[in-house]
Scaffold this motif. Structure first.
Motif, short mmCIF file in Angstrom:
data_model
loop_
_atom_site.label_atom_id
_atom_site.label_comp_id
_atom_site.label_asym_id
_atom_site.label_seq_id
_atom_site.Cartn_x
_atom_site.Cartn_y
_atom_site.Cartn_z
N ARG A 28 0.84 -1.21 0.00
CA ARG A 28 0.00 0.00 0.00
C ARG A 28 0.87 1.26 0.00
N ALA A 29 2.07 1.13 0.52
CA ALA A 29 2.97 2.28 0.64
C ALA A 29 3.60 2.62 -0.71
N PHE A 30 4.09 3.84 -0.81
CA PHE A 30 4.83 4.28 -1.98
C PHE A 30 6.10 3.45 -2.09
N GLY A 141 9.76 11.17 -9.88
CA GLY A 141 10.29 11.78 -8.66
C GLY A 141 9.35 12.78 -8.02
N ASP A 142 8.46 13.35 -8.82
CA ASP A 142 7.52 14.34 -8.29
C ASP A 142 6.12 13.76 -8.10
N HIS A 143 6.02 12.45 -7.98
CA HIS A 143 4.71 11.80 -7.80
C HIS A 143 4.03 12.40 -6.56
N ALA A 148 7.83 12.74 1.78
CA ALA A 148 9.02 13.59 1.85
C ALA A 148 10.24 12.81 2.32
N ASP A 149 10.04 11.81 3.17
CA ASP A 149 11.16 11.03 3.71
C ASP A 149 11.42 9.73 2.95
N TYR A 150 10.84 9.58 1.76
CA TYR A 150 11.01 8.35 0.98
C TYR A 150 12.47 8.17 0.58
#
Length: 194
Positions: A28-30, A141-143, A148-150
């Protein structure tokens, strides 16, 4: 204390729902953003039960499954994967596909990712494979859903010897969280010799 072990036979059957729920939760996570379905996952995991050279490696904290890594001969997986490998000069019969590696966030950073790869690569070597490969989804990169902490896993994969395989891509469809329907995602393959 974490225990790592391969799941086979009756134990795999008994744990299929645990593995399915874990895949749904972690993906579910990026960057995957996967809006999973338990019935689909059950069917997907049965393919590992039915492939004689597949492996399902699980991490247990007590009786709880906190992580899973899977692998199978590339030729036992999705047929779409094989075409790109043939075009790149690799013999698909020599490639072991490390399908997924999912681990709950609280258990990351303790070396389990390395143990997952170690177990799958050892399994592949034992079955005579010359290469280990996997693919990862490509997101811009701008998804808008990118936290922010990916932190991408590229450095981890490169330390393990996996390099991008230029021009070898896969496409898969799934429904993103919040989407109305499935759409096609591009995935980049990485490979390393065993």
């Amino acid at each position: 204390m974490i225990e790592i072990r391969s799941l086979t036979g009756e134990e795999l059957l008994a744990r299929l729902d645990d593995v399915a729920r874990l895949r749904i939760e972690v993906f579910r996570a990026f960057p995957y953003l996967y809006d999973g379905d338990l019935d689909y996952e059950r069917g997907y995991m049965r393919a590992y039960r039915d492939s004689p050279r597949a492996v399902v490696v699980a991490a247990f904290a007590g009786d709880q499954v906190v992580g899973v890594a899977t692998g199978t001969p590339l030729t036992d997986h999705d047929g779409k994967f094989i075409e790109g490998f043939r075009a790149s000069g690799y013999d698909p019969e020599e490639v072991f596909y490390c399908a997924e590696s999912v681990l709950l966030p609280d258990w990351r950073g303790h070396g389990l990712g390395h143990k997952f790869f170690d177990a799958r690569e050892a399994h592949a070597r034992a079955h005579g494979f010359k290469y280990s490969a996997f693919c990862s989804v490509i997101r811009p990169g701008d998804h808008p859903a990118r936290p922010a902490d990916y932190r991408p896993l590229d450095a981890f994969w490169e330390k393990r010897g996996y390099r991008e395989l230029p021009g070898v891509m896969a496409e898969f469809s799934w429904k993103d969280i919040g989407a109305l329907a499935e759409d096609v995602k591009a995935l980049q393959f990485r490979i390393r010799p065993l």
